[in-house]
Design a protein around this motif. Structure first.
Motif, short mmCIF file in Angstrom:
data_model
loop_
_atom_site.label_atom_id
_atom_site.label_comp_id
_atom_site.label_asym_id
_atom_site.label_seq_id
_atom_site.Cartn_x
_atom_site.Cartn_y
_atom_site.Cartn_z
N ARG A 155 17.80 8.57 8.18
CA ARG A 155 17.95 7.49 7.21
C ARG A 155 19.31 6.81 7.35
O ARG A 155 20.31 7.46 7.64
CB ARG A 155 17.86 8.04 5.77
CG ARG A 155 16.46 8.37 5.31
CD ARG A 155 15.61 7.14 5.11
NE ARG A 155 14.26 7.46 4.68
CZ ARG A 155 13.24 7.73 5.50
NH1 ARG A 155 13.40 7.72 6.80
NH2 ARG A 155 12.04 8.00 5.01
N ASP A 160 7.35 5.06 -9.46
CA ASP A 160 8.17 4.83 -8.27
C ASP A 160 9.67 4.83 -8.58
O ASP A 160 10.32 3.78 -8.63
CB ASP A 160 7.77 3.52 -7.56
CG ASP A 160 6.53 3.73 -6.69
OD1 ASP A 160 5.89 4.78 -6.83
OD2 ASP A 160 6.21 2.84 -5.89
N ALA A 168 7.60 2.09 9.05
CA ALA A 168 8.38 3.23 8.52
C ALA A 168 7.70 4.56 8.81
O ALA A 168 6.60 4.61 9.36
CB ALA A 168 8.60 3.04 7.03
N ASP A 169 8.37 5.67 8.45
CA ASP A 169 7.92 6.99 8.91
C ASP A 169 7.03 7.75 7.93
O ASP A 169 6.55 8.84 8.27
CB ASP A 169 9.15 7.85 9.27
CG ASP A 169 10.11 8.00 8.09
OD1 ASP A 169 9.73 7.62 6.96
OD2 ASP A 169 11.24 8.47 8.30
N GLY A 170 6.84 7.23 6.73
CA GLY A 170 5.96 7.92 5.78
C GLY A 170 6.60 9.14 5.13
O GLY A 170 5.93 9.90 4.43
N LEU A 171 7.90 9.32 5.36
CA LEU A 171 8.57 10.53 4.86
C LEU A 171 9.51 10.20 3.71
O LEU A 171 9.82 9.04 3.46
CB LEU A 171 9.34 11.19 6.00
CG LEU A 171 8.49 11.51 7.24
CD1 LEU A 171 9.37 12.06 8.36
CD2 LEU A 171 7.38 12.49 6.89
N GLY A 210 0.82 -1.23 0.00
CA GLY A 210 0.00 0.00 0.00
C GLY A 210 0.84 1.26 0.00
O GLY A 210 2.07 1.23 0.14
N GLY A 237 2.56 3.70 1.53
CA GLY A 237 3.08 3.92 2.89
C GLY A 237 3.46 5.35 3.13
O GLY A 237 3.64 5.79 4.27
N ARG A 238 3.66 6.09 2.05
CA ARG A 238 4.02 7.51 2.21
C ARG A 238 3.54 8.36 1.04
O ARG A 238 4.00 9.49 0.88
CB ARG A 238 5.52 7.64 2.37
CG ARG A 238 6.29 7.01 1.23
CD ARG A 238 7.71 7.40 1.33
NE ARG A 238 8.50 6.58 0.42
CZ ARG A 238 9.78 6.76 0.24
NH1 ARG A 238 10.39 7.71 0.89
NH2 ARG A 238 10.46 6.00 -0.57
N ARG A 278 3.48 0.59 7.72
CA ARG A 278 4.11 -0.47 8.52
C ARG A 278 4.99 0.17 9.60
O ARG A 278 4.53 1.04 10.30
CB ARG A 278 4.85 -1.46 7.62
CG ARG A 278 3.86 -2.19 6.68
CD ARG A 278 4.54 -3.02 5.63
NE ARG A 278 5.09 -2.18 4.58
CZ ARG A 278 5.99 -2.56 3.70
NH1 ARG A 278 6.45 -3.80 3.73
NH2 ARG A 278 6.44 -1.74 2.78
N ASN A 307 5.30 -1.94 -8.01
CA ASN A 307 5.84 -0.78 -8.72
C ASN A 307 5.54 -0.86 -10.22
O ASN A 307 6.17 -0.17 -11.01
CB ASN A 307 7.35 -0.67 -8.51
CG ASN A 307 7.70 -0.31 -7.08
OD1 ASN A 307 6.87 0.23 -6.34
ND2 ASN A 307 8.92 -0.61 -6.67
P1 AMP Z 1 9.19 1.04 -2.69
O1 AMP Z 1 10.25 0.01 -2.73
O2 AMP Z 1 9.68 2.45 -2.52
O3 AMP Z 1 8.24 0.92 -3.84
O4 AMP Z 1 8.36 0.78 -1.34
C1 AMP Z 1 7.78 -0.46 -1.02
C2 AMP Z 1 6.74 -0.27 0.02
O5 AMP Z 1 7.30 0.36 1.17
C3 AMP Z 1 5.58 0.62 -0.41
O6 AMP Z 1 4.44 0.12 0.18
C4 AMP Z 1 5.96 1.96 0.17
O7 AMP Z 1 4.84 2.78 0.40
C5 AMP Z 1 6.62 1.56 1.48
N1 AMP Z 1 7.58 2.56 1.94
C6 AMP Z 1 8.79 2.86 1.43
N2 AMP Z 1 9.39 3.83 2.14
C7 AMP Z 1 8.54 4.18 3.13
C8 AMP Z 1 8.58 5.13 4.20
N3 AMP Z 1 9.62 5.91 4.42
N4 AMP Z 1 7.51 5.19 5.01
C9 AMP Z 1 6.45 4.40 4.83
N5 AMP Z 1 6.35 3.48 3.86
C10 AMP Z 1 7.38 3.37 3.02
#
Ligand code: AMP
Ligand code: MG
Length: 523
Positions: A174, A279, A133-136, A100, A102-103, A131, A270
């Motif tokens: 980070r 992404d 993570a910080d959403g940022l 989903g 996440g940010r 989950r 993605n």
């Molecule tokens: P990505 O590899 O960037 O496509 O991310 C995979 C999953 O992790 C997706 O569901 C993203 O929304 C979630 N995600 C990545 N980075 C963050 C973050 N800093 N905070 C929250 N969710 C994250």
């Protein structure tokens, strides 16, 4: 500032009934309502005028405080009910379950000139899908996404677009290389724009829950809005939809191969069902031509998402989508047939695309061999892909390859000139002989061929070190490199002699530098 919203996704698809913003498994819903986090001191770094226009905004709007507030998450525009989308996915070949947004927080869909644009703030805070993570998002990765999406658009590659890049004024912790060295970085929000952000993973989610009603609803919605010529609600229509996604995916990846783009994280979450590049994380551009290269250190062990494997991975991901859509079709055979066609068409489209890069207007039976031999020659010593193809258009049909004059055409593409041994020379002379013979079959003049090749082989791409220079400056509040690169990359096929310095091999300092040759998913 006036934006006309017309929200189809959130009005026509089921919402999560729980509105508490905490991590959870969400059932029977396509999205969850969530409010963007308010940044402490949002500052505009850059906007894309073309995307401003797409949304029906004007220059005056960009200069307003309202603009910064809306596109950083401070204020919510009228009629917007922000939400995060729910999807699942396969990551690096393994089922990962619910993921989903996440940010990324969707503000809604802007209606302008009979088009509808979904707008998302990436880095706008936690959602039920964050989950742990910080959403940022940090400035580093936001600059990369912001610049690259626009560069891809101007290269003619289907992609999400970038409206704006805003720093939040907040520090974000980070571990850039996942090696235990945490550090604070500047936070940022990118507003990205696309007709839709629906991914393969949105369908996989419902299939995995055996929630066929939601699966059908989402598929019908997607067909109705994005593949309107396809019949809604029949197995035949669902098959046509799957075929259309296969075609869009193939077209997108063939473009990636043409410009030397490596996505880096082709997980099914993605993969856009509209065939948009989506992404932008640890992506990169081939500098020296190497089919095994991936910029993503998280994937360094198996290099699953290496340049030369992207069409195959597209196929693997389409198998996952086929599995997800199966309950609506309940017939394996036609799905398998469409997947087989994907593989066959990838092979023939690749040859056609490479022929165009070589300035060949049609494909002959021997061209596959000519291309295979070219791919081998390109790997003999480190050879810059972009410079090679751009300079190849200077070859003259009648040119003899007896002496070294053919090497001189491409000499700027070689990273270490001392590696040009007699054997390397011989390989190129032989290849050019065959190329010259093949060109004899063409009727185009040298000039005509050069013009056509230069519209296929870009002069300027967002080399990894270029993005890094823009980041290094931006981290010191100097946004001039971002502006300069954005300008050049709007016309990647034009000569732009005043920007010739960016038509150059990767400098030696960038060879092994973090951010230039090595990137992780940390963003
Ligand atoms: P990505 O590899 O960037 O496509 O991310 C995979 C999953 O992790 C997706 O569901 C993203 O929304 C979630 N995600 C990545 N980075 C963050 C973050 N800093 N905070 C929250 N969710 C994250
Ligand atoms: Mg993602």
């Amino acid at each position: 500032m006036k934006l006309t919203l017309s929200n189809t996704f959130s009005t026509q698809l089921p919402a999560d009934t729980n509105t508490i913003n905490e991590p959870r498994q969400v059932l029977n819903a396509c999205y969850s309502y969530v409010t963007p986090r308010i940044p402490s001191n949002p500052q505009l770094v850059s906007v894309t005028p073309q995307v401003v226009t797409l949304l029906g905004l004007i220059n005056e709007d960009v200069l307003s405080k309202d603009f910064i507030n809306v596109f950083s998450g401070v204020t919510i525009i009228a009629n917007s009910k922000p939400y995060a989308m729910c999807y699942a996915g396969h990551q690096f070949g393994n089922w990962a379950g619910q993921l989903g947004d996440g940010r990324a927080i969707n503000l809604g869909e802007v209606q302008h000139n009979n088009l509808r644009w979904a707008i998302q703030l990436k880095g706008a805070g936690r959602t039920p899908y964050s989950r742990t993570a910080d959403g940022l998002a940090v400035l580093r990765s936001s600059v990369r996404e912001y610049l690259c999406a626009e560069a891809m658009h101007h290269l003619g590659v289907p992609t999400t677009r970038s409206l704006s890049l805003i720093t939040t004024g907040d520090a974000v912790l980070r571990d850039m290389l996942y090696n235990g060295n945490q550090a604070y970085e500047q936070g940022a929000v990118v507003c990205r724009v696309a007709q839709s952000f629906i991914r393969f993973g949105n369908f996989e989610l419902f299939a995995s829950h055996n929630d066929i009603a939601s699966l059908r609803q989402l598929t019908n919605y997607t067909i109705k809005h994005f593949y309107p010529s396809i019949e809604v609600g029949t197995p035949q229509g669902y098959l046509q939809f799957f075929k259309a996604v296969c075609n869009a995916t193939r077209t997108m990846i063939i473009h990636w191969q043409r410009v030397g783009f490596v996505h880096g994280v082709m997980n099914t979450d993605n993969m856009s069902v509209l065939g948009l590049t989506i992404d932008y994380g640890p992506y990169g551009w081939l500098e020296s031509y190497d089919p095994n290269w991936t910029p993503n250190t998280t994937d360094s062990q198996h290099s699953r998402y290496r340049y030369g494997n992207q069409l195959n991975v597209g196929g693997w991901n389409l198998v996952q989508l086929a599995n997800a859509l199966y309950p609506l079709i309940e017939n394996v055979e036609p799905l398998q047939q469409i997947l087989d066609e994907y593989t066959e068409q990838c092979a023939s489209d690749y040859i056609t695309m490479m022929c165009r890069k070589l300035g060949l207007t049609y494909v002959t039976a021997n061209d596959k061999l000519l291309i295979n031999e070219l791919e081998l020659a390109l790997q003999l010593i480190e050879t810059d892909m972009t410079i090679f193809f751009r300079n190849l258009s200077n070859f003259k049909k009648e040119q003899t390859s007896e002496n070294n004059n053919v090497i001189n055409i491409i000499i700027d593409a070689f990273y270490i000139p001392t590696e040009i041994t007699t054997n390397v020379q011989l390989a190129w002379v032989t290849w050019f002989k065959n190329y010259a013979l093949r060109l004899q079959l063409e009727t185009q003049t040298d000039t005509e061929r050069k013009v056509a090749m230069n519209l296929t082989n870009p002069k300027y791409v967002l080399r990894n070190y270029m993005a890094q220079l823009a980041i290094d400056a931006a981290e010191k509040q100097d946004y001039t490199v971002i502006e300069e690169l954005q300008l050049i990359l709007q016309q990647p096929y034009s000569e732009q002699p005043q920007h010739q310095k960016w038509f150059a091999k990767r400098p030696e300092w960038a060879r092994n530098k973090i951010g230039c040759s090595m990137l992780s998913c940390s963003s």
